[in-house]
Design an enzyme around this catalytic site. Structure first.
Site, PDB file in Angstrom:
ATOM      1  N   GLU A 285       0.817  -1.214   0.000  1.00  6.62           N
ATOM      2  CA  GLU A 285       0.000   0.000   0.000  1.00  6.62           C
ATOM      3  C   GLU A 285       0.851   1.265   0.000  1.00  6.62           C
ATOM      4  OE1 GLU A 285      -2.714  -0.637   3.328  1.00  6.62           O
ATOM      5  OE2 GLU A 285      -4.074  -1.749   2.028  1.00  6.62           O
ATOM      6  N   ASP A 364      -8.378  -9.275   4.148  1.00  3.05           N
ATOM      7  CA  ASP A 364      -8.190  -8.094   4.987  1.00  3.05           C
ATOM      8  C   ASP A 364      -9.233  -7.953   6.088  1.00  3.05           C
ATOM      9  OD1 ASP A 364      -7.162  -5.773   5.931  1.00  3.05           O
ATOM     10  OD2 ASP A 364      -7.540  -4.566   4.146  1.00  3.05           O
ATOM     11  N   GLU A 392     -12.415  -2.203  12.203  1.00  2.11           N
ATOM     12  CA  GLU A 392     -12.529  -1.527  10.909  1.00  2.11           C
ATOM     13  C   GLU A 392     -13.676  -2.081  10.063  1.00  2.11           C
ATOM     14  OE1 GLU A 392      -8.969  -1.696   8.586  1.00  2.11           O
ATOM     15  OE2 GLU A 392      -9.855  -0.623   6.899  1.00  2.11           O
TER      16      GLU A 392
HETATM   17  O1  GCW Z   1      -7.200  -3.002   6.390  1.00  2.00           O
HETATM   18  C1  GCW Z   1      -6.248  -2.171   5.847  1.00  2.00           C
HETATM   19  C2  GCW Z   1      -6.542  -0.803   6.368  1.00  2.00           C
HETATM   20  C3  GCW Z   1      -5.364   0.132   6.330  1.00  2.00           C
HETATM   21  C4  GCW Z   1      -4.191  -0.535   7.032  1.00  2.00           C
HETATM   22  C5  GCW Z   1      -3.873  -1.827   6.299  1.00  2.00           C
HETATM   23  C6  GCW Z   1      -2.735  -2.603   6.951  1.00  2.00           C
HETATM   24  C7  GCW Z   1      -2.459   0.428   8.365  1.00  2.00           C
HETATM   25  O2  GCW Z   1      -7.635  -0.286   5.659  1.00  2.00           O
HETATM   26  O3  GCW Z   1      -5.747   1.324   6.959  1.00  2.00           O
HETATM   27  O4  GCW Z   1      -3.060   0.297   7.118  1.00  2.00           O
HETATM   28  O5  GCW Z   1      -5.006  -2.667   6.308  1.00  2.00           O
HETATM   29  O6  GCW Z   1      -3.035  -3.566   7.647  1.00  2.00           O
HETATM   30  O7  GCW Z   1      -1.588  -2.283   6.749  1.00  2.00           O
END
Ligand code: GCW
Length: 683
Positions: A285, A364, A392
């Site tokens: 990311e 995720d 989240e």
């Molecule tokens: O789930 C995603 C999140 C990001 C997060 C990423 C991760 C810290 O939306 O905000 O970044 O995972 O785990 O690195």
């Protein structure tokens, strides 16, 4: 140090120490943590009239907490002494002849033993108790804070934080409320957590400096966590030699880069001798990593591991690596495959102080995912499983969603089928990591009931085989019952019974309720892009993020089979590679994660996919309304401000669950044209 008013005491109200505080206690042993044990007991005694000593004397004691190396008075602990070593954190607990005894080889064991006695309350001083040995199943029980030092323009002070600001940082500087940090450390120790990382894995410009010129800010936190047996770790930027050190490269195989990391790490340990290590999100990311130099993740992780090795430090290297710039038209790329594809070939190449930190599912942190195949694919690599305590994708601490049942399923998953090891065994002796859900909210977690997730994380990390329902009751008893009634035997009264039943019934199945009204049958996402709250079925469908459901007029789901799909099922060993591959055998709750099926496909439950979607969404939303009703009925049982906070949140949960219900049902009705068999209203 006093705890800032008005922070909620969570599972350590002073009443939880009543049983100890009213008695005579002896604490034997030296060391910082033995001092903490003494101080905890002394504080309780000051309130409830008991006494505590650190030298035996000749008086009788109700409770003895002693190191095995200490001179324990004759008769007190003789028969309790363990034959084998208890380890750094283990203890033995027994009650003989009117004395409750905790023995430990190391002071940390005394601290955990003390909190065990706290959990037992009066029960610790009732009947005789044969010696029980306790030691943690995992070596590191760690919380990662996704806290930023600077307020990030999009993500704010805490990335995916739903409990206000950070307890550590504010507007670019340390927050300075060390009393609150201390209260946090105490709560964490009481549920077994022993490691914490104090900044976001996305390491932005200011945060990168915590490693060097702002290391003092980290040291100040380490000083507060230390007396509670918690080591501090730091998320670092892989490009630090460039961004902090002014070097032309961060290439892991460059000599100068290696020296830079060795020097910086030496200074870290001069400042914080018990520093835990580095946490790294690399090539993920947008974060920098070894790929920029044509190196792989083993090269990257080993670089930092080498720098940490002389001091016993570890690198938590995250396996959350995938292409977030995917072309949605390309059906062959599958985000679920990414962690395994990147890391499994590297098995055996990591130094032994590298811990590969794997999210529990392949995508995720969705409300339902299979367990990541990486956990079974890397026998020669130390692994940590990462759970998301911050909610989240599970209601963002506005919805009641008790996550321990999900985590228990993850930990109990057997990648090689019945008779093989489960995930708990695979990480046994290794680490369990949770992304913290704590902020500067007076209840710590925004939703007061989300405290249970933090508590349960620690307890499961210590003992992964605990029953989530029992952990829930333990949390209820500590947090509410003794405080509500002041009753030494809380379960005795009708009101406390009702309180416990209400909370238990509201929370125990709340994760499954959440699953019912959100994305169906394991397909995931369908959330609003960006903030990830509330429904938006096609929100991510035509984006580069790799999180698709492929719904059309005929059917829905992702074909991850080897026969006709992305081949992801082949990343599991048998039997799961076969079970998930087979439409007939795939468990209902994961059907759409693994298969694309017509709406009329019949589930094991006997229902069709489309009818299942309607039924679960009506049922899930109804359950939330019922939860709110139960909460309203219980008004008199709770502190009025806590009750009001939860009530307001339940209003929002009802609203949001109904929105999920209506959007999902309307979407699939419009796509499929199949009416609800029961003729209910679909807008
Ligand atoms: O789930 C995603 C999140 C990001 C997060 C990423 C991760 C810290 O939306 O905000 O970044 O995972 O785990 O690195």
């Amino acid at each position: 140090m006093t705890i800032p008013d008005p922070v909620h005491p969570a599972w350590l109200p002073s009443e939880a120490f009543r049983a100890i505080g009213a008695r005579r206690t002896l604490v034997l042993g030296d060391g910082l943590l033995a001092g903490t044990v003494h101080d905890e007991v002394a504080q309780a005694c000051a309130r409830y009239g008991g006494r505590v000593r650190r030298d035996a004397g000749s008086e009788p004691y109700d409770l003895v907490l002693a190191l095995t190396t200490a001179e324990v008075p004759p008769g007190v602990a003789g028969e309790v002494r363990p034959d084998s070593a208890l380890g750094d954190e283990g203890y033995v607990l027994a009650r003989r002849d009117g004395t409750t005894v905790v023995l430990a080889d190391e002071p940390a064991g005394l601290l955990y033993g003390l909190f065990h006695v706290v959990r037992l309350g009066e029960g610790a001083f009732a009947a005789e108790r044969p010696a029980e040995h306790h030691r943690p199943a995992t070596r590191r029980r760690m919380l990662d804070h996704w806290d930023n030092v600077d307020v990030h323009p999009v993500m704010g002070q805490v990335e995916r934080g739903y409990a206000g600001g950070s307890v550590f940082w504010r507007d670019g500087a340390p927050r300075g409320e060390l009393a609150r940090v201390r209260a946090y450390a105490r709560l964490l120790a009481a549920c077994g957590v022993n490691a914490i990382s104090v900044n976001n894995v996305n390491v932005h410009a200011t945060e990168a400096h915590l490693l060097t010129d702002r290391l003092g800010d980290v040291a100040a936190l380490a000083d507060v966590f230390r007396p509670y047996g918690i080591r501090v770790h730091l998320s670092v930027n892989f490009a630090s030699p460039v961004v902090l050190g002014g070097r032309p490269t961060a290439d892991p195989l460059d000599e100068d880069v290696r020296t830079w990391w060795a020097d910086v790490t030496e200074r870290v340990y001069e400042t914080i001798p018990d520093f835990g290590g580095y946490v790294v999100k690399a090539d993920s990311e947008g974060q920098p990593g070894p790929f920029a130099y044509g190196r792989d993740h083993a090269d990257g992780a080993n670089l930092l591991a080498e720098a940490l090795a002389p001091y016993g430090g570890v690198v938590h290297w995250r396996a959350f690596v995938y292409n977030h710039r995917q072309d949605w038209r390309d059906r062959s790329t599958d985000r679920a495959r990414a962690a395994y594809d990147h890391f499994a070939p590297l098995d055996g190449r990591f130094r032994d102080n590298v811990i590969l930190q794997v999210k529990h599912g392949p995508v995720d942190f969705q409300a339902r995912e299979p367990v990541s195949p990486v956990v079974a694919a890397m026998p020669a690599t130390r692994l940590a499983v990462e759970l998301q305590v911050t909610q989240e994708y599970t209601g963002q601490q506005r919805h009641v969603c008790y996550l321990a049942p999900m985590w228990r399923e993850v930990l109990g998953f057997r990648p090689w089928g019945d008779g093989g090891a489960d995930v708990a065994e695979l990480v046994g002796g290794g680490d369990l990591v949770g992304v913290s859900n704590v902020g500067d909210d007076p209840y710590w977690t925004g939703h007061p009931l989300a405290q249970a997730n933090l508590y349960a994380f620690g307890r499961l990390a210590w003992e992964p085989r605990l029953d989530p329902a029992a952990i829930l009751d333990e949390w209820i008893d500590l947090t509410f019952l003794q405080a509500a009634t002041g009753d030494a035997e809380p379960a005795a009264s009708g009101a406390t019974d009702r309180l416990r039943r209400t909370l238990h019934e509201i929370m125990d199945d709340s994760w499954r309720t959440y699953e019912r009204y959100t994305a169906p049958l394991g397909v995931g996402f369908m959330v609003r892009p960006g903030h990830h709250y509330g429904p938006d079925v096609d929100g991510y469908e035509y984006t580069p993020w790799g999180t698709y459901h492929f719904a059309d007029r005929d059917g829905v789901g992702v074909d991850r089979t080897r026969a006709t799909g992305t081949g992801f099922t082949g990343q599991y060993p048998p039997p799961w590679s076969e079970v998930y591959e087979s439409l007939a055998d795939c468990p209902d709750e994961l059907l759409l994660f693994f298969h694309h099926v017509p709406y009329g496909h019949v589930l094991h439950s006997g229902s069709t996919v489309i009818q299942h979607i309607y039924d679960t969404h009506f049922a899930g939303a109804e359950q939330v309304t019922e939860t709110r009703r139960r909460w309203q009925e219980a008004a008199g049982l709770f502190d009025p401000s806590l009750h009001a906070r939860v009530k307001a949140l339940l209003d929002e949960q009802v609203r949001c669950a109904e929105e999920w219900r209506d959007q999902i049902n309307a979407y699939f009705f419009r796509k499929s044209g199949v009416p609800d068999a029961h003729g209910r209203c679909i807008p």
